[in-house]
Design a protein around this motif. Structure first.
Motif, PDB file in Angstrom:
ATOM      1  N   MET A  79      22.282  26.805   6.614  1.00 33.87           N
ATOM      2  CA  MET A  79      21.487  27.433   5.559  1.00 33.87           C
ATOM      3  C   MET A  79      20.892  28.716   6.132  1.00 33.87           C
ATOM      4  O   MET A  79      20.110  28.661   7.081  1.00 33.87           O
ATOM      5  CB  MET A  79      20.356  26.498   5.122  1.00 33.87           C
ATOM      6  N   PRO A  80      21.249  29.896   5.548  1.00 35.10           N
ATOM      7  CA  PRO A  80      20.779  31.146   6.146  1.00 35.10           C
ATOM      8  C   PRO A  80      19.254  31.297   6.064  1.00 35.10           C
ATOM      9  O   PRO A  80      18.673  32.057   6.825  1.00 35.10           O
ATOM     10  CB  PRO A  80      21.494  32.227   5.329  1.00 35.10           C
ATOM     11  N   TRP A  81      18.622  30.560   5.120  1.00 32.99           N
ATOM     12  CA  TRP A  81      17.188  30.742   4.916  1.00 32.99           C
ATOM     13  C   TRP A  81      16.348  29.838   5.812  1.00 32.99           C
ATOM     14  O   TRP A  81      15.128  29.849   5.736  1.00 32.99           O
ATOM     15  CB  TRP A  81      16.816  30.496   3.457  1.00 32.99           C
ATOM     16  N   LEU A  90      18.080  19.041   8.985  1.00 29.83           N
ATOM     17  CA  LEU A  90      18.359  18.803   7.553  1.00 29.83           C
ATOM     18  C   LEU A  90      18.780  17.373   7.211  1.00 29.83           C
ATOM     19  O   LEU A  90      18.202  16.760   6.312  1.00 29.83           O
ATOM     20  CB  LEU A  90      19.389  19.817   7.046  1.00 29.83           C
ATOM     21  N   TRP A 122      16.981  32.702  13.499  1.00 30.16           N
ATOM     22  CA  TRP A 122      17.739  32.580  12.254  1.00 30.16           C
ATOM     23  C   TRP A 122      19.217  32.396  12.581  1.00 30.16           C
ATOM     24  O   TRP A 122      19.707  32.965  13.573  1.00 30.16           O
ATOM     25  CB  TRP A 122      17.574  33.832  11.384  1.00 30.16           C
ATOM     26  N   ARG A 124      21.808  33.800  11.423  1.00 35.63           N
ATOM     27  CA  ARG A 124      22.573  35.047  11.506  1.00 35.63           C
ATOM     28  C   ARG A 124      22.375  35.748  12.853  1.00 35.63           C
ATOM     29  O   ARG A 124      23.129  36.656  13.191  1.00 35.63           O
ATOM     30  CB  ARG A 124      22.203  35.998  10.372  1.00 35.63           C
TER      31      ARG A 124
ATOM     32  N   ARG B 162      16.257  22.102  -2.064  1.00 33.17           N
ATOM     33  CA  ARG B 162      16.549  22.549  -0.709  1.00 33.17           C
ATOM     34  C   ARG B 162      17.755  23.464  -0.636  1.00 33.17           C
ATOM     35  O   ARG B 162      17.979  24.135   0.363  1.00 33.17           O
ATOM     36  CB  ARG B 162      16.804  21.349   0.202  1.00 33.17           C
ATOM     37  N   PRO B 166      16.434  27.964  -2.706  1.00 38.35           N
ATOM     38  CA  PRO B 166      16.425  28.996  -1.663  1.00 38.35           C
ATOM     39  C   PRO B 166      17.597  29.963  -1.798  1.00 38.35           C
ATOM     40  O   PRO B 166      17.447  31.165  -1.597  1.00 38.35           O
ATOM     41  CB  PRO B 166      16.522  28.206  -0.358  1.00 38.35           C
ATOM     42  N   GLY B 167      18.772  29.422  -2.179  1.00 33.47           N
ATOM     43  CA  GLY B 167      19.942  30.282  -2.329  1.00 33.47           C
ATOM     44  C   GLY B 167      19.787  31.285  -3.462  1.00 33.47           C
ATOM     45  O   GLY B 167      20.381  32.355  -3.446  1.00 33.47           O
ATOM     46  N   GLY B 246      12.111  37.930   4.206  1.00 35.08           N
ATOM     47  CA  GLY B 246      12.042  38.543   5.528  1.00 35.08           C
ATOM     48  C   GLY B 246      12.803  37.726   6.554  1.00 35.08           C
ATOM     49  O   GLY B 246      12.698  36.522   6.592  1.00 35.08           O
ATOM     50  N   GLY B 247      13.589  38.384   7.372  1.00 37.35           N
ATOM     51  CA  GLY B 247      14.263  37.656   8.435  1.00 37.35           C
ATOM     52  C   GLY B 247      15.626  37.150   8.068  1.00 37.35           C
ATOM     53  O   GLY B 247      16.584  37.474   8.733  1.00 37.35           O
ATOM     54  N   TRP B 248      15.711  36.366   6.980  1.00 33.20           N
ATOM     55  CA  TRP B 248      16.996  35.677   6.838  1.00 33.20           C
ATOM     56  C   TRP B 248      18.019  36.397   6.012  1.00 33.20           C
ATOM     57  O   TRP B 248      19.212  36.273   6.244  1.00 33.20           O
ATOM     58  CB  TRP B 248      16.807  34.254   6.318  1.00 33.20           C
ATOM     59  N   ARG B 253      17.668  43.420   6.027  1.00 36.85           N
ATOM     60  CA  ARG B 253      17.873  43.548   7.446  1.00 36.85           C
ATOM     61  C   ARG B 253      18.163  44.986   7.851  1.00 36.85           C
ATOM     62  O   ARG B 253      17.602  45.495   8.798  1.00 36.85           O
ATOM     63  CB  ARG B 253      19.066  42.666   7.805  1.00 36.85           C
TER      64      ARG B 253
END
Lengths: 251, 256
Positions: A79-81, A90, A122, A124, B162, B166-167, B246-248, B253
């Motif tokens: 999950m990128p987030w 998870l 993260w 990435r 979950r 978020p996606g 932020g960040g992900w 970025r």
């Protein structure tokens, strides 16, 4: 008691294409079995059937009742987030494991794949190989007894792949895993497996089973040994013969 | 700061050019006031324009909040059932394609409270991008991750909370960025329509009044405030987006 037992399992897609001809497969506990074949031979479909992601059209699929399955995909599918630790945690979160225990187990799983220092970055920010390790840590965190792996290192460079193969063997020694591993790499199959199931495409089917019998330790010396070369040649011939048959059938 | 510099240089150059042009050609103030005259008017009418600005900002923010709440709720309903989407989506499109100036008089007649009627108009204008983007985001789930959640026997609720939510965030914030500008446009347009009916004291009403009185400097002053409000809204949305993603996320970025 086998970890996996498939009897006369077959798969035909809704559009009528036969993905798998009826086949039998038995994987004993503690074994590493590799499904080797070209793309389109149904090796991933077979793995998905074992995992329960895809339903077989016919036949009997049985996975030992005490087996806990861990699954590793072709891509890391993180999950990128979420930071690496949260990604690894998870499956525990989904199962409702208490946060403190889940954190401890995730940290331990990350340590086992050599990512102990990367818990709070993260996804990435990781290289492809490290993302794959995180994905393996996520599979290991539930302490599976049966690991299903779908070409997990197929997208990585050879050096990284070899190193991850070594780590997989180490983890498997440490915790008595049964592994069903999909690959299109002959060398990876020889290096990892106790037994290789050779598959062919159109329609997907099993054409040979080759046991990799050696007392040599699986290390860099094994990669250049004559035993290794002999097994690699056997597998290659089985694959070529199957491809030739398919071509003749078309002609 | 470094990124703001080129824009600032252009702004100063344009204002200087405008000032020089007005002075050099002796343009009458009832046609085009100079930037300095506009600035003086802003100071002189600060109390009047400040009150008007507050009204417009209130309507805009209320409308944006309503659009976000409604839009997200509708998007959730859409992804829960294809039937609901098929049944309601045409009407969402209908709402989007019908010009607000055409509906506003009706709403203003039907709704007694003038502020509420303006908020409703602005909400209608701002709603669509929130619905469209959030629905798309909730649907654009990574197939591999969806498989993984299925393998882990995640409940519908866990998958929604979950994985889907978020996606969907980057899509939602893309929609929010558009909606924030539209809410302001909706607020101003609705007030123009309402203003002819004698209600409302927002910036649009001030522009109308100043127009009747040929007080062009005040028109420009009010216009400046609207433009600045729009810019501030955009910057605020950007900050919230950056804070949330932020960040992900890739979009946050590059070059930051």
């Amino acid at each position: 008691m086998s970890a996996i037992e498939l009897r006369a399992v077959e798969k035909t897609w809704e559009n009528g294409v036969q993905a798998l001809r009826p086949l039998d497969l038995r994987v004993e506990r503690g074994e590493i079995v590799t499904l080797l074949g070209p793309s389109g031979c149904g090796k991933s479909s077979l793995l998905n059937i074992v995992a329960g992601l895809t339903e077989a059209s016919a036949g009997d699929v049985s996975v030992g009742p005490d087996e806990r399955i861990g699954f590793v995909f072709q891509q890391a599918t993180l999950m990128p987030w979420a930071r690496v630790a949260a990604n690894v945690r998870l499956p525990l979160d989904l199962a409702g494991v208490a946060r403190a225990e889940a954190n401890a187990r995730a940290a331990e799983a990350l340590r086992r794949v050599g990512l102990g220092a990367f818990a709070e970055v993260w996804p990435r920010e990781l290289s492809g190989g490290m993302q794959m390790r995180a994905s393996i840590a996520r599979a290991l965190v539930t302490e599976p007894t049966l690991l299903l792996m779908d070409e997990p290192f197929g997208a990585l460079d050879e050096i990284t792949r070899n190193r991850l193969d070594d780590e997989l063997l180490r983890v498997r020694r440490e915790q008595q895993l049964t592994v069903l591993f999909v690959t299109h790499s002959i060398h990876e199959a020889v290096y990892l497996s106790d037994r290789v199931v050779v598959m062919a495409a159109r329609p997907g089917r099993v054409v040979a089973e080759v046991a990799i019998t050696t007392d040599e330790p699986r290390d860099d010396a094994f990669r250049v040994s004559t035993t290794f070369a002999r097994h690699a040649r056997d597998l290659q011939q089985a694959l070529l013969a199957a491809a030739r048959d398919a071509d003749e059938a078309l002609a | 700061m470094r990124r703001a510099l080129p824009g600032l240089v252009v702004a100063i150059a344009l204002l200087a050019l405008w000032q020089t042009w007005v002075v050099a050609f002796d343009i009458p103030v009832y046609l085009v006031p100079s930037p300095l005259t506009v600035a003086r008017t802003l100071v002189a009418d600060a109390a009047l324009l400040g009150r008007a600005l507050w009204v417009t900002v209130q309507v805009t923010l209320l409308a944006l909040a309503a659009a976000v709440l409604l839009g997200v709720a509708i998007a959730f309903a859409f992804v829960q059932s294809r039937w609901i989407e098929a049944a309601l989506f045409p009407y969402v499109v209908l709402l989007q394609v019908t010009p607000i100036v055409a509906i506003a008089p009706l709403i203003i007649i039907w709704v007694q409270n003038p502020t509420l009627s303006l908020v409703i108009c602005a909400t209608i204008v701002a709603l669509f991008p929130i619905i469209a983007n959030t629905t798309l985001g909730l649907r654009s789930v990574d197939a591999g991750l969806a498989d993984y959640f299925r393998l882990q026997r995640a409940s519908r609720w866990q998958t929604l909370w979950r994985l889907r939510v978020p996606g969907a965030l980057p899509y939602f914030f893309g929609g929010l960025r558009i909606a924030s500008g539209l809410a302001l446009i909706g607020a101003v347009v609705a007030e123009f329509v309402a203003g002819t009916g004698g209600t409302g004291t927002g910036l649009a009403y001030q522009i109308l009044q100043a127009g009747y009185q040929l007080n062009i400097a005040r028109m420009f002053a009010a216009l400046t405030l609207i433009a600045l409000t729009g810019v501030l809204l955009f910057v605020a949305t950007d900050l919230v987006t950056r804070w949330a993603l932020g960040g992900w996320h890739e979009s946050e970025r590059v070059g930051r």
